[in-house]
Design a protein around this motif. Structure first.
Motif, PDB file in Angstrom:
ATOM      1  N   PHE A  22       0.859  -1.200   0.000  1.00 12.68           N
ATOM      2  CA  PHE A  22       0.000   0.000   0.000  1.00 12.68           C
ATOM      3  C   PHE A  22       0.889   1.242   0.000  1.00 12.68           C
ATOM      4  O   PHE A  22       0.898   2.016   0.960  1.00 12.68           O
ATOM      5  CB  PHE A  22      -0.918  -0.003   1.221  1.00 12.68           C
ATOM      6  N   ASP A  23       1.633   1.429  -1.101  1.00 10.82           N
ATOM      7  CA  ASP A  23       2.628   2.519  -1.139  1.00 10.82           C
ATOM      8  C   ASP A  23       1.998   3.901  -1.170  1.00 10.82           C
ATOM      9  O   ASP A  23       2.669   4.894  -0.888  1.00 10.82           O
ATOM     10  CB  ASP A  23       3.581   2.325  -2.323  1.00 10.82           C
ATOM     11  N   THR A  24       0.720   3.986  -1.454  1.00  6.62           N
ATOM     12  CA  THR A  24       0.073   5.302  -1.462  1.00  6.62           C
ATOM     13  C   THR A  24      -0.360   5.736  -0.064  1.00  6.62           C
ATOM     14  O   THR A  24      -0.676   6.900   0.166  1.00  6.62           O
ATOM     15  CB  THR A  24      -1.168   5.285  -2.388  1.00  6.62           C
ATOM     16  N   HIS A  25      -0.407   4.777   0.888  1.00  5.08           N
ATOM     17  CA  HIS A  25      -0.855   5.085   2.250  1.00  5.08           C
ATOM     18  C   HIS A  25       0.254   4.817   3.283  1.00  5.08           C
ATOM     19  O   HIS A  25      -0.023   4.383   4.391  1.00  5.08           O
ATOM     20  CB  HIS A  25      -2.082   4.229   2.609  1.00  5.08           C
ATOM     21  N   ILE A  26       1.472   5.081   2.911  1.00  4.23           N
ATOM     22  CA  ILE A  26       2.608   4.771   3.799  1.00  4.23           C
ATOM     23  C   ILE A  26       2.525   5.572   5.100  1.00  4.23           C
ATOM     24  O   ILE A  26       2.808   5.052   6.181  1.00  4.23           O
ATOM     25  CB  ILE A  26       3.955   5.035   3.077  1.00  4.23           C
ATOM     26  N   SER A  27       2.105   6.831   5.023  1.00  3.34           N
ATOM     27  CA  SER A  27       2.048   7.665   6.219  1.00  3.34           C
ATOM     28  C   SER A  27       1.041   7.118   7.235  1.00  3.34           C
ATOM     29  O   SER A  27       1.326   7.048   8.435  1.00  3.34           O
ATOM     30  CB  SER A  27       1.670   9.099   5.815  1.00  3.34           C
ATOM     31  N   ILE A  28      -0.132   6.702   6.741  1.00  2.00           N
ATOM     32  CA  ILE A  28      -1.150   6.150   7.641  1.00  2.00           C
ATOM     33  C   ILE A  28      -0.670   4.828   8.246  1.00  2.00           C
ATOM     34  O   ILE A  28      -0.846   4.569   9.446  1.00  2.00           O
ATOM     35  CB  ILE A  28      -2.489   5.952   6.878  1.00  2.00           C
ATOM     36  N   ILE A  29      -0.041   3.980   7.405  1.00  2.00           N
ATOM     37  CA  ILE A  29       0.478   2.682   7.892  1.00  2.00           C
ATOM     38  C   ILE A  29       1.522   2.920   8.982  1.00  2.00           C
ATOM     39  O   ILE A  29       1.508   2.260  10.030  1.00  2.00           O
ATOM     40  CB  ILE A  29       1.066   1.870   6.716  1.00  2.00           C
TER      41      ILE A  29
END
Length: 200
Positions: free
Chosen positions: A34-41
């Motif tokens: 999920f490289d588009t949601h790295i900050s949330i992860i």
């Protein structure tokens, strides 16, 4: 096959590092997937790692306290709430009775015979001396029995104290050595989560 089992057991002795590495690989895999949601992860993993690490450390402390006091953090917190000054408490007074045992030697009542002649007096004197000898031997026998009983009680008490000391030594070793790895793992998770939060 036995060498493989030995190597596996040897590696598992470093389970905190192995599990931390596994968590790192899962984190890396999630970031790749999920490289588009790295900050949330990163935020979710940072928070969850800190919470899980803190809970593991608390659980380990609770388990160590339970070894010695037979109650843990939950009962300490409950007792603290229960000791609030405005709560009415019932006080139970328990009285224990002590029993004191007295041991006594058998007492003999001797009757002195009336003697008229010197021979009768000598016979009476010999009889009384013989009775005194018997009484001394009887008291000595009873005293020896009491000393033997006290010695047995003392030896039993000492062996009981030795077993208690051995049990406490085992508990201390288990609490210090056994709880170290889980506490270290919890601290590593907290550090991992804090570092992830700081560099996010």
């Amino acid at each position: 096959m036995s060498k493989f089992i030995q190597i596996t057991k040897w590696l598992w002795r470093a389970w905190p590092i192995i599990l931390l590495t596994a968590f790192g690989l899962i984190h890396y895999s999630l970031c790749l997937a999920f490289d588009t949601h790295i900050s949330i992860i990163n935020k979710l993993i940072s928070a969850s790692m800190q919470v899980i690490g803190g809970l593991i450390v608390l659980y380990s402390i609770d388990a160590n306290m339970g070894m010695f006091k037979h109650h843990g953090l939950a009962s300490i917190v409950w007792d603290w709430f229960g000791s609030f000054p405005l709560f009415k408490r019932t006080v139970t007074i328990s009285a224990k009775g002590n029993s004191i045992g007295f041991s006594s030697c058998p007492t003999k009542l001797t009757v002195v015979r009336k003697c008229n002649t010197i021979e009768e007096r000598l016979d009476e004197l010999e009889r009384q001396i013989e009775e005194c000898h018997k009484l001394v031997h009887e008291k000595s026998r009873i005293l020896n029995e009491q000393v033997a009983e006290v010695r047995i009680e003392m030896n039993t008490s000492l062996s009981g104290h030795g077993a208690e000391l051995k049990r406490l030594s085992t508990l201390i070793e288990d609490s210090v050595v056994g709880g170290f790895k889980s506490q270290a793992f919890g601290v590593l998770l907290v550090i991992y989560g804090a570092a992830l939060g700081a560099f996010n």
